[in-house]
Design a protein around this motif. Structure first.
Motif, mmCIF file in Angstrom:
data_model
loop_
_atom_site.group_PDB
_atom_site.id
_atom_site.type_symbol
_atom_site.label_atom_id
_atom_site.label_comp_id
_atom_site.label_asym_id
_atom_site.label_seq_id
_atom_site.Cartn_x
_atom_site.Cartn_y
_atom_site.Cartn_z
ATOM 1 N N PHE A 1 0.905 -1.003 -0.126
ATOM 2 C CA PHE A 1 0.049 0.091 -0.003
ATOM 3 C C PHE A 1 0.826 1.279 -0.103
ATOM 4 C CE2 PHE A 1 -3.076 -3.083 1.294
ATOM 5 C CZ PHE A 1 -4.202 -2.890 0.433
ATOM 6 N N ASP A 2 0.300 2.173 -0.770
ATOM 7 C CA ASP A 2 1.020 3.707 -0.993
ATOM 8 C C ASP A 2 0.441 4.426 0.290
ATOM 9 O OD1 ASP A 2 2.024 5.954 -1.597
ATOM 10 O OD2 ASP A 2 1.450 5.851 -3.823
ATOM 11 N N SER A 3 1.350 4.838 0.902
ATOM 12 C CA SER A 3 0.731 5.648 2.207
ATOM 13 C C SER A 3 0.850 7.243 1.835
ATOM 14 C CB SER A 3 1.786 5.534 3.231
ATOM 15 O OG SER A 3 3.174 5.654 3.077
ATOM 16 N N TYR A 4 1.064 7.694 0.773
ATOM 17 C CA TYR A 4 0.960 9.113 0.168
ATOM 18 C C TYR A 4 -0.209 9.638 0.861
ATOM 19 C CZ TYR A 4 1.925 13.241 -2.125
ATOM 20 O OH TYR A 4 2.344 14.753 -2.439
ATOM 21 N N PRO A 5 -0.119 10.524 1.512
ATOM 22 C CA PRO A 5 -1.583 11.150 2.243
ATOM 23 C C PRO A 5 -2.270 11.729 1.106
ATOM 24 C CG PRO A 5 0.443 12.867 2.486
ATOM 25 C CD PRO A 5 0.994 11.484 1.914
ATOM 26 N N LEU A 6 -3.625 11.452 1.278
ATOM 27 C CA LEU A 6 -4.712 12.203 0.389
ATOM 28 C C LEU A 6 -5.250 13.372 1.362
ATOM 29 C CD1 LEU A 6 -6.608 8.856 -0.875
ATOM 30 C CD2 LEU A 6 -4.943 10.529 -2.092
ATOM 31 N N LEU B 1 -7.951 0.390 -8.445
ATOM 32 C CA LEU B 1 -6.875 -0.392 -7.830
ATOM 33 C C LEU B 1 -6.654 0.463 -6.537
ATOM 34 C CD1 LEU B 1 -4.570 -1.395 -10.523
ATOM 35 C CD2 LEU B 1 -6.406 -2.608 -9.532
ATOM 36 N N SER B 2 -6.107 0.062 -5.439
ATOM 37 C CA SER B 2 -6.042 0.724 -4.148
ATOM 38 C C SER B 2 -5.210 1.780 -4.163
ATOM 39 C CB SER B 2 -5.590 -0.540 -3.262
ATOM 40 O OG SER B 2 -4.422 -1.092 -3.251
ATOM 41 N N ASN B 3 -4.070 1.637 -4.889
ATOM 42 C CA ASN B 3 -2.996 2.870 -4.679
ATOM 43 C C ASN B 3 -3.214 3.715 -5.816
ATOM 44 O OD1 ASN B 3 -1.517 1.802 -2.663
ATOM 45 N ND2 ASN B 3 -0.396 0.416 -3.999
ATOM 46 N N ILE B 4 -4.213 3.612 -6.581
ATOM 47 C CA ILE B 4 -4.193 4.771 -7.566
ATOM 48 C C ILE B 4 -4.537 6.227 -7.272
ATOM 49 C CG2 ILE B 4 -5.594 5.576 -9.893
ATOM 50 C CD1 ILE B 4 -3.543 2.969 -10.036
ATOM 51 N N ARG C 1 -0.277 12.371 -5.681
ATOM 52 C CA ARG C 1 1.439 12.638 -5.810
ATOM 53 C C ARG C 1 1.783 13.166 -6.900
ATOM 54 N NH1 ARG C 1 3.028 7.635 -5.093
ATOM 55 N NH2 ARG C 1 3.738 7.885 -2.674
ATOM 56 N N LEU C 2 1.158 12.969 -8.164
ATOM 57 C CA LEU C 2 1.557 13.377 -9.437
ATOM 58 C C LEU C 2 1.111 14.682 -9.269
ATOM 59 C CD1 LEU C 2 2.186 13.308 -12.498
ATOM 60 C CD2 LEU C 2 -0.097 12.833 -12.896
ATOM 61 N N MET C 3 -0.226 15.090 -9.042
ATOM 62 C CA MET C 3 -0.641 16.433 -8.884
ATOM 63 C C MET C 3 0.078 17.458 -8.016
ATOM 64 S SD MET C 3 -2.763 16.541 -11.258
ATOM 65 C CE MET C 3 -3.445 18.157 -11.113
ATOM 66 N N PHE D 1 -7.289 18.126 -4.669
ATOM 67 C CA PHE D 1 -8.265 16.954 -4.310
ATOM 68 C C PHE D 1 -8.225 16.003 -5.271
ATOM 69 C CE2 PHE D 1 -11.747 14.465 -2.480
ATOM 70 C CZ PHE D 1 -11.364 14.217 -1.367
ATOM 71 N N ILE D 2 -7.153 15.225 -5.393
ATOM 72 C CA ILE D 2 -6.911 13.921 -6.412
ATOM 73 C C ILE D 2 -6.811 14.669 -7.761
ATOM 74 C CG2 ILE D 2 -7.560 11.752 -7.363
ATOM 75 C CD1 ILE D 2 -8.606 11.151 -4.366
ATOM 76 N N ASP D 3 -8.067 14.813 -8.399
ATOM 77 C CA ASP D 3 -8.120 15.126 -9.930
ATOM 78 C C ASP D 3 -8.969 16.491 -9.922
ATOM 79 O OD1 ASP D 3 -10.611 14.224 -9.629
ATOM 80 O OD2 ASP D 3 -10.518 13.198 -11.594
ATOM 81 N N ASP D 4 -9.348 17.222 -8.781
ATOM 82 C CA ASP D 4 -10.025 18.216 -8.812
ATOM 83 C C ASP D 4 -9.344 19.278 -8.324
ATOM 84 O OD1 ASP D 4 -12.624 17.594 -9.717
ATOM 85 O OD2 ASP D 4 -13.068 16.483 -7.938
ATOM 86 N N LEU D 5 -9.090 20.390 -8.890
ATOM 87 C CA LEU D 5 -8.555 21.684 -8.384
ATOM 88 C C LEU D 5 -9.344 22.885 -7.901
ATOM 89 C CD1 LEU D 5 -6.645 20.229 -10.943
ATOM 90 C CD2 LEU D 5 -5.037 21.812 -10.072
ATOM 91 N N ILE D 6 -8.828 23.553 -7.054
ATOM 92 C CA ILE D 6 -9.755 24.489 -6.583
ATOM 93 C C ILE D 6 -8.767 25.821 -6.699
ATOM 94 C CG2 ILE D 6 -11.310 25.840 -4.957
ATOM 95 C CD1 ILE D 6 -11.807 23.065 -3.970
ATOM 96 N N VAL D 7 -9.179 26.799 -7.241
ATOM 97 C CA VAL D 7 -8.320 28.137 -7.215
ATOM 98 C C VAL D 7 -9.053 29.189 -6.668
ATOM 99 C CG1 VAL D 7 -7.212 29.734 -8.683
ATOM 100 C CG2 VAL D 7 -7.079 27.376 -9.355
ATOM 101 N N SER D 8 -8.686 29.924 -5.677
ATOM 102 C CA SER D 8 -9.386 30.691 -4.898
ATOM 103 C C SER D 8 -8.723 32.173 -4.807
ATOM 104 C CB SER D 8 -9.729 30.386 -3.600
ATOM 105 O OG SER D 8 -8.787 30.094 -2.687
ATOM 106 N N SER D 9 -9.355 33.104 -4.712
ATOM 107 C CA SER D 9 -8.570 34.434 -4.274
ATOM 108 C C SER D 9 -9.506 35.496 -3.782
ATOM 109 C CB SER D 9 -7.769 34.851 -5.728
ATOM 110 O OG SER D 9 -8.951 35.076 -6.633
ATOM 111 N N LYS D 10 -8.811 36.566 -3.501
ATOM 112 C CA LYS D 10 -9.641 37.649 -2.953
ATOM 113 C C LYS D 10 -10.071 38.615 -3.872
ATOM 114 C CE LYS D 10 -8.215 37.239 1.954
ATOM 115 N NZ LYS D 10 -7.628 36.110 2.176
#
Length: 144
Positions: free
Chosen positions: A4-9, A65-68, A74-76, A91-100
């Motif tokens: 198992f890949d322990s890279y934190p989500l 697959l469990s490690n995907i 990690r790639l992102m 958040f995995i394959d979703d990106l949020i850009v925020s600003s004031k």
């Protein structure tokens, strides 16, 4: 046996909590994100499966697959490295850009898109929401 890949989500609630105080939001979705990542030749046998029509191995990261998710996160994080946190949240394959401000938002969005272009995880225009509302950000990330 799977190692198992322990890279934190990221924890979704922690990610969205960091958006507090922002006025402008954009949500980007990586198009078929997992499918964009090649599996090294020597590791393809680990994805093997057999069906009546034959024996197959994946050439690209498959869903399920469990490690995907950890591998893609990690790639992102590598592609967007110094932008994650100050300019965007992943958040995995979703990106949020925020600003004031609108100006800051345009610059952050440009920075993220340039980095994605270099790193090659394509973004689908069907799920891009530019300068959306906080409730829309929440709905897009939770429902879709």
């Amino acid at each position: 046996m799977t190692k198992f890949d322990s890279y934190p989500l990221p924890v979704f609630e922690e990610t969205t909590a960091n958006l507090f105080g922002s006025k402008y939001f954009s949500v980007l979705d990586c198009y078929s994100g997992f499918w964009q990542v090649s599996i090294q030749e020597e590791h393809r046998e680990r994805t093997a499966f057999t069906v009546p029509s034959g024996h197959y191995e994946f050439n690209r990261l498959p869903f399920g697959l469990s490690n995907i998710p950890a591998s893609f996160q990690r790639l992102m994080d590598v592609v967007l490295k110094d932008l994650v946190g100050p300019e965007c949240w992943v958040f995995i394959d979703d990106l949020i850009v925020s600003s004031k401000t609108a100006e800051e938002h345009a610059q952050r969005l440009e920075n993220v898109l340039q980095r994605l272009e270099k790193g090659k995880p394509p973004v689908t225009s069907r799920k891009v929401r530019i300068r959306t509302t906080p409730s829309e950000v929440s709905r897009l990330c939770v429902v879709e």
